[in-house]
Design an enzyme around this catalytic site. Structure first.
Site, mmCIF file in Angstrom:
data_model
loop_
_atom_site.group_PDB
_atom_site.id
_atom_site.type_symbol
_atom_site.label_atom_id
_atom_site.label_comp_id
_atom_site.label_asym_id
_atom_site.label_seq_id
_atom_site.Cartn_x
_atom_site.Cartn_y
_atom_site.Cartn_z
ATOM 1 C CB ALA A 1 -0.773 -0.155 1.530
ATOM 2 N N GLY A 2 1.706 0.851 0.913
ATOM 3 C CA GLY A 2 3.027 2.375 1.173
ATOM 4 C C GLY A 2 3.635 2.334 -0.190
ATOM 5 C CG ASP A 3 5.739 -0.062 -1.584
ATOM 6 O OD1 ASP A 3 6.607 0.240 -1.070
ATOM 7 O OD2 ASP A 3 6.017 -1.700 -1.166
HETATM 8 O O1 RIB Z 1 6.782 -3.022 0.960
HETATM 9 C C1 RIB Z 1 6.050 -4.410 0.948
HETATM 10 C C2 RIB Z 1 7.532 -5.232 0.404
HETATM 11 O O2 RIB Z 1 8.496 -5.312 1.339
HETATM 12 C C3 RIB Z 1 7.097 -6.587 0.238
HETATM 13 O O3 RIB Z 1 6.688 -6.566 -0.780
HETATM 14 C C4 RIB Z 1 8.609 -6.811 0.738
HETATM 15 O O4 RIB Z 1 9.351 -7.731 -0.102
HETATM 16 C C5 RIB Z 1 8.880 -6.237 1.178
HETATM 17 O O5 RIB Z 1 10.313 -5.683 0.482
#
Ligand code: RIB
Length: 318
Positions: free
Chosen positions: A258-260
């Site tokens: 979600a943050g990504d």
């Molecule tokens: O931000 C989520 C991610 O954090 C996951 O996909 C996992 O691989 C870690 O890097």
């Protein structure tokens, strides 16, 4: 305000981790010394760097990934997944010895997760200056996190700054920043845990505290700060002031990425000359969609899907 699809898409370079996520669904995580029965296990492309690259690409940006994988099957699957999203992978190195990074992601019925990362090849990323110059010379933004060696992050930030490319940093997992990195960061996006680590303040339930986090990070040299507050939304701060962006309440399936997702949308928004407030609003809409689907990269929405979703409550000046 919808994004202007007629303008030339901005170029974003994402430097960071590529992980194969082992996603284990459980009703609840085991306590110390306890064994619980899991519901399912899946292998899903992830890694903060790769997820953020996918989010930027699904917003319509031209994206190059810089990172490192092993020679194993996971590495190939992760690179193939990026290419399916149109992401250039000539900057992804292949380590002859280390295996590709792996993350064990335990997702509880509530949708909340616990993640353990084994860095593998991510921890061996080593870039030379000419590679960085080649990737960054025509890019508007460089996006980085802390799942690759800190020296690489610092070196890339220096090259980006020299070339007039803005730096977006997601200091996750939380680590102490080298002093000289602070003033090289244009945009910093932190969650509650990272905010607490960097400032000692706990913004979890209070947007006013998140605004104070933003002001402290700006005093350290960053130009724009967004503090994400999970179900509460986000607080954006720049030298013009602070705004609180509430999030709509939905049924959570899995909060992974979600943050990504949020970071990718905000980055492409800013790179497309949208305001910070408009970019954060769109980021909240996208991450609201993300948490309603299981897994990291499969749950990241496209710009079209985000624009079709319901709008968010209006933001409030703090
Ligand atoms: O931000 C989520 C991610 O954090 C996951 O996909 C996992 O691989 C870690 O890097």
């Amino acid at each position: 305000m919808p994004f202007n699809m007629t303008q030339i898409s901005p170029k974003v370079v994402c430097l960071g981790s590529l992980n194969m996520d082992l996603v284990i669904q459980v009703q609840r995580a085991p306590s110390e010394g306890e064994t619980v029965q899991g519901e399912s296990i899946r292998y899903v492309p992830g890694g903060k760097g790769a997820n953020q690259a996918v989010s930027c690409a699904r917003q319509g940006a031209r994206v190059s990934m810089m990172g490192r994988v092993g020679t194993d099957h996971h590495g190939k699957v992760l690179c193939d997944a990026l290419q399916k999203d149109g992401i250039a992978i000539q900057g992804v190195q292949v380590d002859p010895e280390e295996s590709t990074g792996v993350a064990m992601v335990m997702v509880e019925e509530s949708g909340l997760n616990r993640i353990v990362v084994i860095a593998g090849a991510n921890g061996k990323l080593s870039l030379d200056e000419s590679q960085l110059v080649q990737e960054l010379s025509d890019a508007q933004f460089l996006v980085m996190q802390f799942e690759v060696p800190m020296e690489q992050v610092l070196q890339a930030a220096k090259v980006a700054r020299r070339l007039g490319c803005k730096v977006v940093l997601n200091p996750s997992p939380a680590k102490i920043l080298p002093e000289e990195l602070w003033s090289l960061v244009d945009v910093m996006i932190v969650n509650e845990t990272e905010a607490r680590f960097l400032t000692g303040l706990s913004p979890d339930t209070d947007p006013q505290v998140a605004a104070e986090v933003g002001r402290q990070l700006i005093a350290n040299g960053v130009a724009q700060v967004v503090v994400t507050l999970g179900a509460l939304g986000a607080v954006a701060t720049d030298r013009g002031g602070c705004t609180y962006h509430p999030a709509p309440q939905v049924q959570v399936v899995d909060t992974t990425a979600a943050g990504d997702t949020f970071l990718g949308v905000v980055t492409v928004g800013l790179a497309s000359n949208q305001s910070l407030t408009a970019s954060v609003d769109l980021g909240i809409r996208a991450s609201t969609l993300c948490i309603q689907t299981m897994g990291a990269q499969p749950s990241i929405p496209t710009l079209a899907q985000t624009l079709q979703s319901s709008s968010v409550p209006s933001w409030i000046s703090l």
